[in-house]
Design a protein around this motif. Structure first.
Motif, PDB file in Angstrom:
ATOM      1  N   ASP A 192      49.664  33.098  33.583  1.00 16.31           N
ATOM      2  CA  ASP A 192      50.500  33.017  34.799  1.00 16.31           C
ATOM      3  C   ASP A 192      49.661  33.337  36.025  1.00 16.31           C
ATOM      4  OD1 ASP A 192      52.701  32.504  33.256  1.00 16.31           O
ATOM      5  OD2 ASP A 192      53.605  34.495  33.467  1.00 16.31           O
ATOM      6  N   TYR A 193      49.882  32.598  37.124  1.00 18.74           N
ATOM      7  CA  TYR A 193      49.072  32.838  38.332  1.00 18.74           C
ATOM      8  C   TYR A 193      49.839  32.561  39.616  1.00 18.74           C
ATOM      9  CZ  TYR A 193      48.542  27.692  38.411  1.00 18.74           C
ATOM     10  OH  TYR A 193      48.780  26.338  38.462  1.00 18.74           O
ATOM     11  N   TRP A 194      49.302  33.168  40.705  1.00 23.20           N
ATOM     12  CA  TRP A 194      49.688  32.799  42.062  1.00 23.20           C
ATOM     13  C   TRP A 194      48.543  31.977  42.620  1.00 23.20           C
ATOM     14  CZ3 TRP A 194      50.042  38.219  40.922  1.00 23.20           C
ATOM     15  CH2 TRP A 194      51.348  38.730  40.800  1.00 23.20           C
ATOM     16  N   THR A 195      48.848  31.061  43.532  1.00 27.30           N
ATOM     17  CA  THR A 195      47.768  30.319  44.179  1.00 27.30           C
ATOM     18  C   THR A 195      48.067  30.138  45.653  1.00 27.30           C
ATOM     19  OG1 THR A 195      46.411  28.305  44.137  1.00 27.30           O
ATOM     20  CG2 THR A 195      48.765  28.047  43.559  1.00 27.30           C
ATOM     21  N   TYR A 196      47.002  30.226  46.458  1.00 27.86           N
ATOM     22  CA  TYR A 196      47.129  29.978  47.901  1.00 27.86           C
ATOM     23  C   TYR A 196      45.758  29.618  48.420  1.00 27.86           C
ATOM     24  CZ  TYR A 196      44.823  34.365  49.241  1.00 27.86           C
ATOM     25  OH  TYR A 196      43.877  35.367  49.435  1.00 27.86           O
ATOM     26  N   HIS A 197      45.706  29.116  49.668  1.00 29.08           N
ATOM     27  CA  HIS A 197      44.417  28.743  50.251  1.00 29.08           C
ATOM     28  C   HIS A 197      43.906  29.875  51.123  1.00 29.08           C
ATOM     29  CE1 HIS A 197      41.495  26.715  52.915  1.00 29.08           C
ATOM     30  NE2 HIS A 197      41.101  26.289  51.729  1.00 29.08           N
ATOM     31  N   GLY A 198      42.675  30.286  50.874  1.00 29.25           N
ATOM     32  CA  GLY A 198      42.123  31.403  51.638  1.00 29.25           C
ATOM     33  C   GLY A 198      40.621  31.322  51.781  1.00 29.25           C
ATOM     34  N   SER A 199      40.030  32.499  51.840  1.00 31.36           N
ATOM     35  CA  SER A 199      38.614  32.573  52.233  1.00 31.36           C
ATOM     36  C   SER A 199      37.822  33.506  51.321  1.00 31.36           C
ATOM     37  CB  SER A 199      38.528  33.142  53.663  1.00 31.36           C
ATOM     38  OG  SER A 199      38.801  34.550  53.625  1.00 31.36           O
ATOM     39  N   PHE A 200      36.508  33.525  51.584  1.00 34.25           N
ATOM     40  CA  PHE A 200      35.689  34.601  51.022  1.00 34.25           C
ATOM     41  C   PHE A 200      36.274  35.910  51.541  1.00 34.25           C
ATOM     42  CE2 PHE A 200      31.475  33.083  49.464  1.00 34.25           C
ATOM     43  CZ  PHE A 200      31.724  31.740  49.518  1.00 34.25           C
ATOM     44  N   THR A 201      36.200  36.966  50.734  1.00 32.40           N
ATOM     45  CA  THR A 201      36.625  38.280  51.222  1.00 32.40           C
ATOM     46  C   THR A 201      35.412  39.063  51.735  1.00 32.40           C
ATOM     47  OG1 THR A 201      36.300  39.287  49.058  1.00 32.40           O
ATOM     48  CG2 THR A 201      38.483  38.339  49.532  1.00 32.40           C
ATOM     49  N   THR A 202      34.280  38.343  51.818  1.00 31.18           N
ATOM     50  CA  THR A 202      33.054  38.949  52.356  1.00 31.18           C
ATOM     51  C   THR A 202      32.447  37.942  53.331  1.00 31.18           C
ATOM     52  OG1 THR A 202      31.789  37.907  50.579  1.00 31.18           O
ATOM     53  CG2 THR A 202      32.498  40.191  50.209  1.00 31.18           C
ATOM     54  N   PRO A 203      31.626  38.385  54.261  1.00 30.82           N
ATOM     55  CA  PRO A 203      30.938  37.411  55.117  1.00 30.82           C
ATOM     56  C   PRO A 203      30.216  36.391  54.258  1.00 30.82           C
ATOM     57  CG  PRO A 203      30.638  39.600  55.996  1.00 30.82           C
ATOM     58  CD  PRO A 203      31.334  39.764  54.669  1.00 30.82           C
ATOM     59  N   PRO A 204      30.218  35.096  54.574  1.00 32.17           N
ATOM     60  CA  PRO A 204      30.588  34.505  55.868  1.00 32.17           C
ATOM     61  C   PRO A 204      32.085  34.248  56.054  1.00 32.17           C
ATOM     62  CG  PRO A 204      29.788  32.799  54.395  1.00 32.17           C
ATOM     63  CD  PRO A 204      29.661  34.095  53.634  1.00 32.17           C
ATOM     64  N   CYS A 205      32.954  34.727  55.114  1.00 27.48           N
ATOM     65  CA  CYS A 205      34.428  34.619  55.278  1.00 27.48           C
ATOM     66  C   CYS A 205      34.884  33.168  55.434  1.00 27.48           C
ATOM     67  CB  CYS A 205      34.898  35.449  56.475  1.00 27.48           C
ATOM     68  SG  CYS A 205      34.510  37.194  56.293  1.00 27.48           S
ATOM     69  N   GLU A 206      34.102  32.235  54.915  1.00 27.57           N
ATOM     70  CA  GLU A 206      34.465  30.804  55.022  1.00 27.57           C
ATOM     71  C   GLU A 206      35.819  30.534  54.367  1.00 27.57           C
ATOM     72  OE1 GLU A 206      30.930  29.168  56.935  1.00 27.57           O
ATOM     73  OE2 GLU A 206      33.050  28.645  56.717  1.00 27.57           O
ATOM     74  N   GLU A 207      36.623  29.673  54.978  1.00 25.34           N
ATOM     75  CA  GLU A 207      37.987  29.376  54.488  1.00 25.34           C
ATOM     76  C   GLU A 207      37.950  28.169  53.556  1.00 25.34           C
ATOM     77  OE1 GLU A 207      40.225  29.255  58.200  1.00 25.34           O
ATOM     78  OE2 GLU A 207      40.344  31.460  58.178  1.00 25.34           O
ATOM     79  N   CYS A 208      37.275  28.358  52.459  1.00 26.51           N
ATOM     80  CA  CYS A 208      36.966  27.265  51.518  1.00 26.51           C
ATOM     81  C   CYS A 208      37.511  27.519  50.118  1.00 26.51           C
ATOM     82  CB  CYS A 208      35.441  27.147  51.416  1.00 26.51           C
ATOM     83  SG  CYS A 208      34.669  28.659  50.821  1.00 26.51           S
ATOM     84  N   ILE A 209      38.351  28.536  49.969  1.00 25.30           N
ATOM     85  CA  ILE A 209      38.713  28.973  48.622  1.00 25.30           C
ATOM     86  C   ILE A 209      40.157  28.663  48.239  1.00 25.30           C
ATOM     87  CG2 ILE A 209      38.907  30.960  47.071  1.00 25.30           C
ATOM     88  CD1 ILE A 209      36.480  32.152  48.338  1.00 25.30           C
ATOM     89  N   THR A 210      40.300  27.996  47.072  1.00 30.03           N
ATOM     90  CA  THR A 210      41.604  27.903  46.414  1.00 30.03           C
ATOM     91  C   THR A 210      41.650  29.090  45.463  1.00 30.03           C
ATOM     92  OG1 THR A 210      41.620  25.499  46.547  1.00 30.03           O
ATOM     93  CG2 THR A 210      43.091  26.527  44.921  1.00 30.03           C
ATOM     94  N   TRP A 211      42.517  30.055  45.791  1.00 32.18           N
ATOM     95  CA  TRP A 211      42.635  31.256  44.965  1.00 32.18           C
ATOM     96  C   TRP A 211      43.586  31.015  43.801  1.00 32.18           C
ATOM     97  CZ3 TRP A 211      39.831  35.604  44.989  1.00 32.18           C
ATOM     98  CH2 TRP A 211      39.001  35.839  46.094  1.00 32.18           C
ATOM     99  N   ILE A 212      43.182  31.470  42.636  1.00 34.65           N
ATOM    100  CA  ILE A 212      44.051  31.463  41.451  1.00 34.65           C
ATOM    101  C   ILE A 212      44.074  32.916  40.970  1.00 34.65           C
ATOM    102  CG2 ILE A 212      44.334  30.663  39.064  1.00 34.65           C
ATOM    103  CD1 ILE A 212      42.860  28.089  39.855  1.00 34.65           C
ATOM    104  N   LEU A 213      45.136  33.641  41.358  1.00 40.28           N
ATOM    105  CA  LEU A 213      45.217  35.076  41.059  1.00 40.28           C
ATOM    106  C   LEU A 213      46.087  35.285  39.823  1.00 40.28           C
ATOM    107  CD1 LEU A 213      45.890  36.656  44.575  1.00 40.28           C
ATOM    108  CD2 LEU A 213      43.815  36.909  43.201  1.00 40.28           C
ATOM    109  N   LEU A 214      45.535  35.913  38.804  1.00 38.65           N
ATOM    110  CA  LEU A 214      46.300  36.096  37.560  1.00 38.65           C
ATOM    111  C   LEU A 214      47.293  37.244  37.711  1.00 38.65           C
ATOM    112  CD1 LEU A 214      43.604  35.434  34.829  1.00 38.65           C
ATOM    113  CD2 LEU A 214      44.905  33.854  36.281  1.00 38.65           C
ATOM    114  N   ARG A 215      48.509  36.977  37.244  1.00 37.19           N
ATOM    115  CA  ARG A 215      49.567  37.990  37.406  1.00 37.19           C
ATOM    116  C   ARG A 215      49.287  39.204  36.521  1.00 37.19           C
ATOM    117  NH1 ARG A 215      55.927  37.676  35.738  1.00 37.19           N
ATOM    118  NH2 ARG A 215      55.193  36.350  34.051  1.00 37.19           N
TER     119      ARG A 215
END
Ligand SMILES: O[B-]1(O)OCc2ccccc21
Ligand SMILES: [Zn+2]
Length: 263
Positions: A192-215
């Motif tokens: 099971d997962y959540w997904t959203y569009h976001g960024s690196f959590t560290t510099p360069p903080c680019e907004e290039c990430i599709t996050w798949i966070l496991l519940r």
């Protein structure tokens, strides 16, 4: 030295400062975020995600002064992530952790107010771009599977090999061979997962990430967390400075929808 290569997590170079050299850190698609179950949208059309990891792709484990990172051969589609919200297959490049100075905090994403002791990021990139550096400039360039680490009584046996290497990479710049490891053994039972569009959590903080966070978090023991906290951010010749609290606080969600693969 040039400030931008000195970002960190201290009061003088931490998350509040990053935007000075990485303006995108104040963008509208930044990570991590707080996940609030009441505002999440269950999307029944979200497919399951799959990994096919080749243990032979594992190469080295490294202390880069900010985290402990395990690096994989990503010169071809050898270890891949596909399905879920992703368009096509993404290549596994590395995984690393973020953790706190005590068991009651340390994760980057926060779920219904719950902070976990640590968060594992499994980083993949879209091979439709020529390399990782190119991919991180694209909105669909990178996919990260995030796994929460919760402290319980039982140690996670699958973490043993990683933690056994810690003594060989205590200080910044230390690297050791790390072979024959399939990181999918670190995943929890549920997909099971959540997904959203976001960024690196560290510099360069680019907004290039599709996050798949496991519940479902994985459980580790207090001793296993203490082992992770025994890493140092300093180089061998410098005064000892423990590697702890290498997490970025939650960023504004703005107008982003978080979707859940589950009800
Ligand atoms: O910013 B992160 O820690 O989270 C995603 C990611 C990917 C690659 C390097 C570092 C990170
Ligand atoms: Zn990370």
């Amino acid at each position: 030295a040039h400030q931008s290569c000195q970002w960190g997590y201290d009061s003088d170079n931490g998350p509040e400062h990053w935007h000075k050299y990485y303006p995108i850190a104040k963008g509208e698609n930044q990570s991590p975020i707080e996940i609030n179950s009441k505002e999440v949208q269950h999307d029944p059309s979200l497919p399951p995600w799959f990994v096919g990891y080749d243990p032979g792709a594992a190469k080295t484990i490294l202390n880069n002064g900010r985290t402990c990172r395990v690096v994989f051969d990503d010169t071809f589609d050898r270890s891949v992530l596909r399905g879920g919200p992703l368009p096509g297959t993404f290549r596994l490049r590395q995984f690393h952790f973020h953790w706190g100075s005590s068991d009651d905090h340390g994760s980057e994403h926060i779920v219904d107010g719950v902070k976990y002791a640590a968060e594992l990021h499994m980083v993949h990139w879209n091979p439709k771009y020529s390399n990782f550096a190119e991919a991180l400039k694209q909105a669909d360039g990178v996919a990260v599977v995030g796994v929460f680490l919760k402290v319980g009584k039982t140690p996670k046996p699958e973490m043993k090999r990683i933690l056994e290497e810690i003594d060989n990479i205590k200080t910044k710049g230390k690297e050791a061979p790390f072979s024959n490891f399939d990181p999918s053994i670190l995943f929890p039972k549920s997909r099971d997962y959540w997904t959203y569009h976001g960024s690196f959590t560290t510099p360069p903080c680019e907004e290039c990430i599709t996050w798949i966070l496991l519940r479902e978090p994985i459980e580790v023991s207090p001793d296993q967390m203490a082992k992770l906290r025994s890493l140092s951010i300093n180089a061998e010749t410098e005064p000892v400075c423990p590697m702890v609290d290498n997490w970025r606080p939650p960023q504004p969600r703005h107008f982003r929808m978080v979707r859940a693969s589950f009800q």
